[in-house]
Design a protein around this motif. Structure first.
Motif, PDB file in Angstrom:
ATOM      1  N   THR A  78       4.591  30.717 -27.503  1.00  0.00           N
ATOM      2  CA  THR A  78       3.862  30.667 -26.228  1.00  0.00           C
ATOM      3  C   THR A  78       2.454  30.094 -26.330  1.00  0.00           C
ATOM      4  OG1 THR A  78       3.137  32.958 -26.586  1.00  0.00           O
ATOM      5  CG2 THR A  78       5.147  32.625 -25.289  1.00  0.00           C
ATOM      6  N   LYS A  79       2.024  29.732 -27.531  1.00  0.00           N
ATOM      7  CA  LYS A  79       0.702  29.120 -27.677  1.00  0.00           C
ATOM      8  C   LYS A  79       0.699  28.203 -28.904  1.00  0.00           C
ATOM      9  CE  LYS A  79      -1.119  33.102 -30.257  1.00  0.00           C
ATOM     10  NZ  LYS A  79      -2.165  34.149 -30.304  1.00  0.00           N
ATOM     11  N   PRO A  80      -0.204  27.235 -28.927  1.00  0.00           N
ATOM     12  CA  PRO A  80      -0.264  26.324 -30.080  1.00  0.00           C
ATOM     13  C   PRO A  80      -0.636  27.079 -31.362  1.00  0.00           C
ATOM     14  CG  PRO A  80      -1.520  25.490 -28.197  1.00  0.00           C
ATOM     15  CD  PRO A  80      -1.202  26.925 -27.907  1.00  0.00           C
ATOM     16  N   PRO A  81      -0.167  26.591 -32.504  1.00  0.00           N
ATOM     17  CA  PRO A  81       0.712  25.425 -32.670  1.00  0.00           C
ATOM     18  C   PRO A  81       2.153  25.779 -32.327  1.00  0.00           C
ATOM     19  CG  PRO A  81       0.243  26.424 -34.801  1.00  0.00           C
ATOM     20  CD  PRO A  81      -0.589  27.161 -33.804  1.00  0.00           C
ATOM     21  N   TYR A  82       2.826  24.864 -31.654  1.00  0.00           N
ATOM     22  CA  TYR A  82       4.216  25.075 -31.265  1.00  0.00           C
ATOM     23  C   TYR A  82       5.098  24.691 -32.454  1.00  0.00           C
ATOM     24  CZ  TYR A  82       2.130  25.294 -26.631  1.00  0.00           C
ATOM     25  OH  TYR A  82       1.359  25.647 -25.547  1.00  0.00           O
ATOM     26  N   GLU A  83       5.405  25.678 -33.270  1.00  0.00           N
ATOM     27  CA  GLU A  83       6.160  25.425 -34.492  1.00  0.00           C
ATOM     28  C   GLU A  83       6.865  26.691 -34.968  1.00  0.00           C
ATOM     29  OE1 GLU A  83       2.713  26.129 -37.862  1.00  0.00           O
ATOM     30  OE2 GLU A  83       2.878  24.117 -36.978  1.00  0.00           O
ATOM     31  N   VAL A  84       7.870  26.476 -35.797  1.00  0.00           N
ATOM     32  CA  VAL A  84       8.610  27.582 -36.415  1.00  0.00           C
ATOM     33  C   VAL A  84       8.761  27.259 -37.897  1.00  0.00           C
ATOM     34  CG1 VAL A  84      10.847  28.757 -36.585  1.00  0.00           C
ATOM     35  CG2 VAL A  84       9.866  28.266 -34.340  1.00  0.00           C
ATOM     36  N   THR A  85       8.422  28.235 -38.747  1.00  0.00           N
ATOM     37  CA  THR A  85       8.557  28.053 -40.193  1.00  0.00           C
ATOM     38  C   THR A  85       9.651  28.977 -40.715  1.00  0.00           C
ATOM     39  OG1 THR A  85       6.235  27.430 -40.450  1.00  0.00           O
ATOM     40  CG2 THR A  85       7.381  28.198 -42.424  1.00  0.00           C
ATOM     41  N   GLU A  86      10.537  28.415 -41.525  1.00  0.00           N
ATOM     42  CA  GLU A  86      11.642  29.178 -42.096  1.00  0.00           C
ATOM     43  C   GLU A  86      11.976  28.631 -43.475  1.00  0.00           C
ATOM     44  OE1 GLU A  86      13.546  31.592 -42.067  1.00  0.00           O
ATOM     45  OE2 GLU A  86      13.482  32.528 -40.098  1.00  0.00           O
ATOM     46  N   THR A  87      12.965  29.245 -44.103  1.00  0.00           N
ATOM     47  CA  THR A  87      13.516  28.712 -45.349  1.00  0.00           C
ATOM     48  C   THR A  87      15.015  28.489 -45.157  1.00  0.00           C
ATOM     49  OG1 THR A  87      13.970  30.914 -46.267  1.00  0.00           O
ATOM     50  CG2 THR A  87      11.811  29.937 -46.751  1.00  0.00           C
ATOM     51  N   GLY A  88      15.587  27.611 -45.974  1.00  0.00           N
ATOM     52  CA  GLY A  88      17.014  27.347 -45.839  1.00  0.00           C
ATOM     53  C   GLY A  88      17.498  26.408 -46.922  1.00  0.00           C
ATOM     54  N   TRP A  89      18.760  26.008 -46.783  1.00  0.00           N
ATOM     55  CA  TRP A  89      19.350  25.107 -47.769  1.00  0.00           C
ATOM     56  C   TRP A  89      20.071  23.913 -47.146  1.00  0.00           C
ATOM     57  CZ3 TRP A  89      24.489  24.579 -46.846  1.00  0.00           C
ATOM     58  CH2 TRP A  89      25.141  25.631 -46.181  1.00  0.00           C
ATOM     59  N   GLY A  90      20.214  23.926 -45.817  1.00  0.00           N
ATOM     60  CA  GLY A  90      20.978  22.866 -45.162  1.00  0.00           C
ATOM     61  C   GLY A  90      20.261  22.262 -43.974  1.00  0.00           C
ATOM     62  N   GLU A  91      20.697  21.059 -43.600  1.00  0.00           N
ATOM     63  CA  GLU A  91      20.146  20.350 -42.452  1.00  0.00           C
ATOM     64  C   GLU A  91      20.987  20.636 -41.215  1.00  0.00           C
ATOM     65  OE1 GLU A  91      18.353  16.514 -44.906  1.00  0.00           O
ATOM     66  OE2 GLU A  91      20.222  16.288 -43.769  1.00  0.00           O
ATOM     67  N   PHE A  92      20.337  20.679 -40.058  1.00  0.00           N
ATOM     68  CA  PHE A  92      21.045  20.931 -38.793  1.00  0.00           C
ATOM     69  C   PHE A  92      20.179  20.450 -37.641  1.00  0.00           C
ATOM     70  CE2 PHE A  92      18.609  24.689 -39.955  1.00  0.00           C
ATOM     71  CZ  PHE A  92      17.920  25.007 -38.794  1.00  0.00           C
ATOM     72  N   GLU A  93      20.770  20.368 -36.467  1.00  0.00           N
ATOM     73  CA  GLU A  93      20.043  19.921 -35.278  1.00  0.00           C
ATOM     74  C   GLU A  93      19.274  21.090 -34.658  1.00  0.00           C
ATOM     75  OE1 GLU A  93      21.307  16.931 -31.900  1.00  0.00           O
ATOM     76  OE2 GLU A  93      22.028  18.935 -31.390  1.00  0.00           O
ATOM     77  N   VAL A  94      18.000  20.855 -34.393  1.00  0.00           N
ATOM     78  CA  VAL A  94      17.152  21.842 -33.709  1.00  0.00           C
ATOM     79  C   VAL A  94      16.954  21.361 -32.269  1.00  0.00           C
ATOM     80  CG1 VAL A  94      14.924  23.007 -33.659  1.00  0.00           C
ATOM     81  CG2 VAL A  94      15.952  22.389 -35.858  1.00  0.00           C
ATOM     82  N   ILE A  95      17.187  22.260 -31.327  1.00  0.00           N
ATOM     83  CA  ILE A  95      16.976  21.928 -29.910  1.00  0.00           C
ATOM     84  C   ILE A  95      15.628  22.488 -29.486  1.00  0.00           C
ATOM     85  CG2 ILE A  95      17.861  22.127 -27.564  1.00  0.00           C
ATOM     86  CD1 ILE A  95      20.633  22.616 -28.768  1.00  0.00           C
ATOM     87  N   ILE A  96      14.717  21.577 -29.138  1.00  0.00           N
ATOM     88  CA  ILE A  96      13.363  21.955 -28.730  1.00  0.00           C
ATOM     89  C   ILE A  96      13.269  21.831 -27.209  1.00  0.00           C
ATOM     90  CG2 ILE A  96      10.904  21.472 -29.013  1.00  0.00           C
ATOM     91  CD1 ILE A  96      11.666  19.995 -31.634  1.00  0.00           C
ATOM     92  N   LYS A  97      12.886  22.918 -26.559  1.00  0.00           N
ATOM     93  CA  LYS A  97      12.822  22.903 -25.096  1.00  0.00           C
ATOM     94  C   LYS A  97      11.416  23.295 -24.639  1.00  0.00           C
ATOM     95  CE  LYS A  97      15.877  23.968 -21.214  1.00  0.00           C
ATOM     96  NZ  LYS A  97      17.137  24.635 -20.804  1.00  0.00           N
ATOM     97  N   ILE A  98      10.830  22.446 -23.803  1.00  0.00           N
ATOM     98  CA  ILE A  98       9.449  22.637 -23.342  1.00  0.00           C
ATOM     99  C   ILE A  98       9.449  23.123 -21.904  1.00  0.00           C
ATOM    100  CG2 ILE A  98       7.188  21.527 -23.128  1.00  0.00           C
ATOM    101  CD1 ILE A  98       8.422  19.244 -24.914  1.00  0.00           C
ATOM    102  N   TYR A  99       8.827  24.271 -21.676  1.00  0.00           N
ATOM    103  CA  TYR A  99       8.689  24.846 -20.337  1.00  0.00           C
ATOM    104  C   TYR A  99       7.243  24.681 -19.872  1.00  0.00           C
ATOM    105  CZ  TYR A  99      13.174  27.151 -21.282  1.00  0.00           C
ATOM    106  OH  TYR A  99      14.484  27.415 -21.585  1.00  0.00           O
ATOM    107  N   PHE A 100       7.074  24.400 -18.584  1.00  0.00           N
ATOM    108  CA  PHE A 100       5.739  24.101 -18.074  1.00  0.00           C
ATOM    109  C   PHE A 100       5.167  25.247 -17.248  1.00  0.00           C
ATOM    110  CE2 PHE A 100       8.020  20.047 -18.569  1.00  0.00           C
ATOM    111  CZ  PHE A 100       7.225  19.510 -19.575  1.00  0.00           C
ATOM    112  N   ASN A 101       3.837  25.255 -17.140  1.00  0.00           N
ATOM    113  CA  ASN A 101       3.154  26.320 -16.405  1.00  0.00           C
ATOM    114  C   ASN A 101       3.467  26.286 -14.913  1.00  0.00           C
ATOM    115  OD1 ASN A 101       1.823  27.648 -18.542  1.00  0.00           O
ATOM    116  ND2 ASN A 101       0.238  26.069 -18.599  1.00  0.00           N
ATOM    117  N   ASP A 102       3.815  25.121 -14.413  1.00  0.00           N
ATOM    118  CA  ASP A 102       4.276  25.014 -13.026  1.00  0.00           C
ATOM    119  C   ASP A 102       5.805  25.097 -13.033  1.00  0.00           C
ATOM    120  OD1 ASP A 102       4.969  24.426 -10.454  1.00  0.00           O
ATOM    121  OD2 ASP A 102       3.676  22.669 -10.266  1.00  0.00           O
ATOM    122  N   PRO A 103       6.375  26.181 -12.541  1.00  0.00           N
ATOM    123  CA  PRO A 103       7.834  26.360 -12.589  1.00  0.00           C
ATOM    124  C   PRO A 103       8.612  25.326 -11.782  1.00  0.00           C
ATOM    125  CG  PRO A 103       6.819  28.037 -11.201  1.00  0.00           C
ATOM    126  CD  PRO A 103       5.700  27.312 -11.880  1.00  0.00           C
TER     127      PRO A 103
END
Length: 229
Positions: A78-103
């Motif tokens: 809900t606030k910058p930086p807009y990021e997620v940190t994790e660990t893993g072993w494989g590649e996959f598609e991440v779906i990033i969805k941006i919601y705006f202050n004006d609904p």
């Protein structure tokens, strides 16, 4: 000059506002497989402004849809930086969805293939981080009055130089050069094909002429396939 008019429902006709963004991920190899879970990399997936500005002025939240194997796979920031940190072993598609202050403004979805592996030696050995990021633009056509105000009211995110891991100006120049070279190659190939087509047409016409001469040279006194003697 673009003529702007306020439309019923609070939208401003004729106005387009563009907000350039950078999205992608950075990843680093541990150096070996982690014994407890088999993970090999730490990574961060993100979306951030291309310019030095605070996106929270107009962005309400950003969600990152990870692989189902991760706990709480749909992460909301809900606030910058807009990021997620994790660990893993494989590649996959991440779906990033941006919601705006004006609904009234619809969310924007971005798809990113999380990259962990590359053939560069330093990256493979974990001495250097892999960076896979891309430039894109959020385009707001006929925004609401509220959204127009928010988009035009952004403030600086940080003081001083604001840089990205990728030199997008250099990348742009390289892309333009590649496109220009590709156009030259295509023009050359088209020219070659046209020349070959021209030669084929000439050959066909020559054969037609030869056939015409042959047909004109047939003895008209010949009947039923047998010459008169």
């Amino acid at each position: 000059m673009t003529e702007t008019t306020q439309e019923t429902g609070g939208r401003v006709k004729g106005v387009t506002i563009v907000k350039p963004v950078v999205y992608g991920n950075i990843a680093r190899y541990f150096g070996k497989k982690r014994e407890e879970d088999g993970h090999t990399h730490q990574w961060t997936v993100y979306i951030k402004p291309f310019k030095n500005e605070d996106m929270s002025t107009y962005v309400k939240k950003v969600t990152f849809k990870l692989h189902e194997s991760y706990p709480n796979s749909n992460r909301a920031v809900t606030k910058p930086p807009y990021e997620v940190t994790e660990t893993g072993w494989g590649e996959f598609e991440v779906i990033i969805k941006i919601y705006f202050n004006d609904p009234q403004e619809r969310p924007v979805t971005v798809y990113h293939l999380l990259k962990l592996f590359q053939s560069e030696t330093d990256i493979m050995l974990g001495r250097k981080s892999l960076v896979s990021e891309f430039y894109d633009e959020l385009v707001f056509n006929d925004p609401t009055i509220t959204m127009q105000h928010l988009l035009n009211s952004t403030r600086s995110l940080s003081i001083g130089a604001y840089k990205h891991d990728t030199d997008f100006d250099e990348k742009k120049e390289k892309t333009i050069t590649k496109l220009q070279n590709a156009k030259k190659k295509i023009r050359y190939e088209i020219s070659e094909l046209n020349e070959r087509l021209k030669q084929k047409k000439q050959t066909i016409q020559k054969l037609k002429d030869e056939i015409g001469k042959f047909e004109k040279g047939v003895d008209p006194t010949i009947t039923d396939g047998e010459p008169l003697t």
